[in-house]
Write a protein that holds these residues in place. Sequence first.
Motif, PDB file in Angstrom:
ATOM      1  N   THR A 407      40.297  34.076  39.350  1.00  0.00           N
ATOM      2  CA  THR A 407      39.826  33.110  38.250  1.00  0.00           C
ATOM      3  C   THR A 407      39.574  31.057  38.607  1.00  0.00           C
ATOM      4  N   HIS A 437      42.007  34.239  30.195  1.00  0.00           N
ATOM      5  CA  HIS A 437      41.188  33.494  30.754  1.00  0.00           C
ATOM      6  C   HIS A 437      40.263  32.128  30.353  1.00  0.00           C
ATOM      7  N   ASP A 520      34.817  40.098  35.155  1.00  0.00           N
ATOM      8  CA  ASP A 520      36.556  40.790  35.589  1.00  0.00           C
ATOM      9  C   ASP A 520      36.355  41.731  35.370  1.00  0.00           C
TER      10      ASP A 520
HETATM   11 MG    MG Z   1      42.573  37.918  37.313  1.00  0.00          MG
END
Ligand code: MG
Length: 815
Positions: A407, A437, A520
Amino acid sequence: MALNFEPLHKVLELERDKGYADTAVIGGLDKFLRRWAAQALESITSPRFLANFKKLRLDDAKYASLNQEQRQKWIAGVFAFLESIKTEEAEVKPPPKKVTPPRKRPAALPKASGQSLELPITSLKGVSTAMAAKFKKLGVQTIRDLLYFFPHRHLDYSQTRHISELTGGEEQTITANVWQAQVTMLGGRRGTEAIVGDETGNVRAVWFNNPYVAKSLPTNARVVLSGRVTVFGGRHVFESPEWELLEDKELVHTGRLVPLYSLTRGLKPRQVRKLMKQVVDQFAGQVADFLPPGLRKRCKLVELPKAIIQAHYPEDEAAKDDARTRLAFDELFLLQLGVLARRRQWQESQPGTPVSIEKPVLDSFIKSLPFELTAAQQKVLKEMLSDLEKPRAMSRLLQGEVGSGKTVVATAALLAAAASGYQGAFMAPTEILAEQHFSSISEILSRTASKVEEEDNLRRFSGLLDRPLNLALLIGDLSQASKQAIQRRIRDGEVDIIIGTHALIQKEVDFNKLGLAVVDEQHRFGVAQRSALRQKGFNPHVLVMTATPIPRTLALTLYGDLDLSVIDELPPGRQSIKTRWLKQEQRTSAYAFLKRQVAEGRQAFIICPLVEESEAIQARAAVAEYERLSREVFPDLKLGLIHGRLSAAEKDGVMHRFRSGELQVLVSTPVVEVGIDVPNATVMLVESADRFGLSQLHQFRGRVGRGSQQSFCMLLAENPSDIGRQRLDLIEKIQDGFQLAEEDLKLRGPGEFFGTRQSGLPDLRMARLSDVKLLELARTEAIRLFEQDPGLRSPEHKLLSAEVARVWQAGGEWS
Ligand code: MG
Ligand code: ADP
């Protein structure tokens, strides 16, 4: 017509062998004899013989009323009679010889025209619209589909034996005469029982719950039975064997490798097998071999028509394997060609979006991090930044263990795009992850920003760029008004970085200047979503990230259109997580352990049993489990519950309370990826662990061990199968995700490991992705061909080019 006394002889022998107990035939010998006599009388032509035969009085047999001695005598009498007529050769057929089933080659096939292959299957004799509708459910509509509708396996009925050679417990085949077949009660339901014999003896066959077979087995017919032989009361019995009358045709159901098809309700195996045989014989020869001959010979592959025939009705195991290899090669090769073509199309047909890297912005961001990037992170970041600067769209797959720090790296790239005046999108598979996130990226950015302002789903950072940097969250769960507000801001270019779920690729979302898209958890997204996202911008750079370690060959096959980057090291100081799989009996001590950890100030996850892949059912089960745990197991602890049916706000609330430490135990459904980062959590307890794949268990395990404390993963398994046990043993021992993935692939095969359906690629029916050699061969050949003739324009690639288009169009995702 001559009369065959063999059946009578055999039955009486059987009766003698069974000790004259009137057990040779179901329903008693008398019934059999009367029926048999009636048939016999009709077929006797010689008057003298008829007179003798009548003396036996079989049509009025009273065997049942005789005592044992009388029975013995009576049967001896019949034997004597049969012996006496042996001389009358003309009247008696020779006993059956051992018959080898004829292996007729299919008649000469029509010349390849191929056109009829696209006809609907209803154009075949014997295929009704009703039957076609059932086939449609299986994805079969045309004759070609049918040819490619391969059996999932074959039964080996090629072991032909004499009856005297039968052994219990094995699949065997006999060719025999039907002495008698009749409907009878078996286990309380109507079934069929038959006595059949060859020159070495007799054997019984039963079909439970199937009285229809009786009708199809006329006395004296020659029949082939294939199936498992069991031993019942000291004698061999065929239980529900496959059967077919021995006619002057190739065997379809017995006496060979017999195909088993995965069918839907209403399609009967025998019917389908017969149809398939007909179709294969008639049409396989029309399938044009699209592989260039040179390639086919170099790779030692059999011709396509032959492969199709042998895949359905193989002559032997070796032919079956060769067929599979050829067909599997085709799938992998076509997949590679499509993937390579797509990559070329993306990269070369449209110019990309070169991003000029603002080094000072990135440097200050990296400096602001509370840790040093690992060497692997630095390497990957470098690869990415250099891709971003190119006028060719990046297509990169970033793999890295849970917690390896993907990330942060993605955030750096997004920031680079924003600094260069582009928008960046970050797409997560679930709302929870999107929200997480959003908050963790906000958190990272706020470290270097001088000022942060907050609005609904919008954060504004000043001091980072020469203008404010805007970060927004877009998920399906927002109110219509705030959704629209954010969509407007995206359109106007007011938002720099947008984090969201699938909501990001909906048609209402219209980016102003999309430069980089980060996806992701790749495996949740299909190719279709990826290209949808791609079409949102001016051919933006695309970075897909996955924490599911995918073995390299598999990654190259499924994502051959992507470059690969791997973060292959964890940040320093991460401990290995003690992993144990536990049986039901150990549940109480698992709970006790969890309590002790919580007493020491730690937190725990509990993953609910896997009920079904339905969010609603999962949610209900999770609620029940949560209540049980709260009431009966952990009445003193503070538990939270999270499942897919909660609203985003509710989930967010629970997550927040867990992260802040207010909740001590988080109960969650397995469908909700608990992709959250809670360093204080040290216990992961997974219910029905044997029902998850290794990679998924590894994901769960990755939720703990993120802080400085020793962490633990407890896997409760109810009743693991052998493979389940092996998997659990592996995860106890192996911490490394890639190594686990390789093992998982070996144990489970890629179908389960990584559904191709899910990935939006053409179906792999014959290929096993664990077959690394074939995979590499297909990839090498595809690259070679692509280098020579990327557009597949040369005449010798015409068929191949059509096949690539056909296969990829069928997937519906080819753009
Ligand atoms: Mg992750
Ligand atoms: P991933 O997305 O790969 O699962 P994250 O980026 O969420 O991993 O990182 C997991 C945790 O590790 C986060 O708390 C993050 O801040 C931290 N982290 C990332 N990189 C490093 C590093 N180089 N050193 C120490 N901690 C790191």
